[in-house]
Write a protein that holds these residues in place. Structure first.
Motif, short mmCIF file in Angstrom:
data_model
loop_
_atom_site.label_atom_id
_atom_site.label_comp_id
_atom_site.label_asym_id
_atom_site.label_seq_id
_atom_site.Cartn_x
_atom_site.Cartn_y
_atom_site.Cartn_z
N SER A 1 -11.39 -1.47 -2.07
CA SER A 1 -10.68 -0.22 -1.75
C SER A 1 -9.91 0.33 -2.95
CB SER A 1 -9.72 -0.44 -0.58
OG SER A 1 -8.71 -1.38 -0.92
N ARG A 2 -9.58 -0.52 -3.92
CA ARG A 2 -8.82 -0.08 -5.09
C ARG A 2 -9.49 -0.56 -6.38
NH1 ARG A 2 -4.01 2.22 -4.18
NH2 ARG A 2 -3.13 2.10 -2.08
N ASP B 1 0.83 -1.20 0.00
CA ASP B 1 0.00 0.00 0.00
C ASP B 1 0.87 1.26 0.00
OD1 ASP B 1 -2.71 1.35 0.42
OD2 ASP B 1 -1.60 2.07 2.16
N TYR B 2 1.91 1.24 0.81
CA TYR B 2 2.82 2.38 0.87
C TYR B 2 3.49 2.60 -0.49
CZ TYR B 2 6.29 5.49 3.07
OH TYR B 2 7.05 6.57 3.42
N ARG C 1 1.99 6.65 -7.05
CA ARG C 1 1.01 7.65 -7.46
C ARG C 1 1.56 9.07 -7.25
NH1 ARG C 1 -4.77 7.16 -4.81
NH2 ARG C 1 -4.68 5.25 -6.05
N SER C 2 2.21 9.30 -6.10
CA SER C 2 2.74 10.63 -5.82
C SER C 2 3.86 11.02 -6.78
CB SER C 2 3.24 10.70 -4.37
OG SER C 2 4.44 9.94 -4.20
N LEU D 1 2.37 1.66 -3.49
CA LEU D 1 1.39 2.13 -4.48
C LEU D 1 1.14 3.63 -4.30
CD1 LEU D 1 -1.10 -0.86 -4.33
CD2 LEU D 1 0.19 -0.14 -6.36
N ARG D 2 1.05 4.08 -3.05
CA ARG D 2 0.85 5.50 -2.82
C ARG D 2 2.07 6.32 -3.26
NH1 ARG D 2 0.68 6.51 2.30
NH2 ARG D 2 0.65 4.44 3.23
N ARG D 3 3.24 5.76 -3.06
CA ARG D 3 4.46 6.44 -3.50
C ARG D 3 4.49 6.54 -5.03
NH1 ARG D 3 9.97 7.01 -2.20
NH2 ARG D 3 10.88 8.15 -3.96
#
Length: 393
Positions: free
Chosen positions: A360-361, A279-280, A286-287, A282-284
């Motif tokens: 959630s995704r 999850d971390y 995206r950012s 995937l968020r990275r």
């Protein structure tokens, strides 16, 4: 990195098979925390793409050499080796290689340094000792090797798909952070301190720095030894002259990770720590504006008792009775049912994890690889993994 993030390509493939068969997909990076099955996933995707007609090279950073074993190769090194035994009816082929950090670092030095500086660095005892053990070296050299492979593929048409099994590490983010970390090392205060005399002109520079530098040098000499300190200073001074090349190359490779044709496949298992890391990551991505194409949920346990389920299997085990030989058979059957019930409890938890991920995704392609009874060790096993991932079509 210092470059601003750019929008990544949006992959809309309905399954991983379509993703790796798509001629527009040029690079696939399998990422995740250590021990989640990145190597097997990378090999399975590469094999499927090759048997679908693509010219593929798969690069592993796995020192355990599991990729070589599963692909039927006696060994892997930094030279691409052709995998035999694949179905070539569609005209594809598969090469495999493993990162050699020391050799790749040497190639970077030679590419970016003058002949004199390169000779100084390569011959330096300190460089020879630590060129494979700098913090972040493995991850940085993995990105460097990816850049080299892309250049060769574009120049010669050698491959039309590169699959990278990213380094096993404590954090899935190390692969993205490595160029910045190496740059931070080269920019660091200690490096600037060690190179100060050379920048200011040898002995004259030392005198210009005054007593502070002498005091620091004296302390470092006691800690490291005079010879080692001299080797470190010589190495850092020579490396400093090539710093621009390192930085430029790292930024170019990093920037290309967000270009169309690059796809990140994040691999996790249905366990809390691995899912948190995924999850971390995937968020990275995206950012940073990088293309997260899919999440692979690996080693998913399937129900073992069919329609009985865990509770039904436990109830059936309790009801089994009998005398004489029937008692022994009943105990054996009950034990098997309890084992099945325990497996079904795990399967129920994994099914819940999968359902929550998909809820959630909804924008993310999520593929599932069932848990294998044994380690994957051949092409047939890789094909089973590919089929489980939904890439058999």
């Amino acid at each position: 990195m210092t470059a601003p993030p750019r929008p990544g390509a949006r992959h809309t493939a309905s399954d991983l098979g379509a993703l790796v068969r798509d001629p527009g997909t040029r690079v696939v990076l399998c990422c995740g925390s250590g021990g989640v099955g990145k190597t097997t996933t990378s090999a399975a995707l590469a094999l499927h793409a090759a048997e679908a007609g693509r010219r593929v090279v798969v690069l592993t950073i796995d020192p355990a050499r599991r990729l070589a074993q599963s692909l039927g190769l006696s060994e892997l090194d930094d030279r691409p080796r052709t995998v035999t035994g694949i179905d070539e009816a569609a005209g594809g082929r598969l090469d495999a290689m493993m990162l050699d950090m020391k050799r790749t670092f040497d190639e970077v030095v030679v590419a970016h340094a003058t002949l004199e500086a390169a000779e100084q660095i390569l011959a330096n005892p300190f460089y020879q000792s630590v060129s494979s053990s700098f913090a972040g070296t493995q991850e940085y050299m993995a990105m460097e090797k990816l850049g080299q492979l892309r250049t060769q593929a574009e120049r010669d048409g050698t491959w039309d798909l590169i699959v990278v099994d990213t380094p096993p590490s404590r954090s899935a983010l190390d692969f993205l952070d490595a160029p910045e970390r190496l740059g931070s090392f080269l920019d660091g205060r200690l490096v600037r301190l060690l190179t100060a005399p050379a920048r200011l002109g040898g002995r004259v520079g030392v005198r210009a720095l005054g007593g502070g530098m002498s005091l620091v040098s004296g302390v470092l000499s006691k800690v490291l030894g005079t010879q080692l300190l001299g080797d470190v200073q010589t190495f850092v001074a020579a490396l400093d002259s090539t710093f621009g090349g390192f930085r430029e190359r790292a930024e170019q490779t990093y920037a290309r990770l967000s270009e169309p044709g690059t796809a990140f496949v994040v691999v996790a298992t249905p366990e809390t720590a691995a899912l948190r890391e995924a999850d971390y990551f995937l968020r990275r991505l995206r950012s940073e504006g990088m293309p997260a194409a899919a999440l692979v949920l690996n080693r998913l346990v399937r129900p073992a008792t069919g329609t009985l389920g865990a509770r039904g299997a436990e109830g059936a085990a309790e009801r089994l009775t009998g005398g004489g030989q029937d008692a022994r058979a009943a105990r054996a059957a009950g034990a098997l049912l309890r084992v099945g019930a325990a497996s079904d409890r795990v399967a129920e938890r994994h099914a819940q994890v999968l359902a929550e991920l998909r809820a959630s995704r909804p924008e993310l392609l999520i593929s599932v690889a069932a848990a294998e009874a044994t380690d994957v060790h051949d092409l047939a096993g890789l094909r089973r993994v590919a089929a489980s991932l939904g890439v058999s079509g």
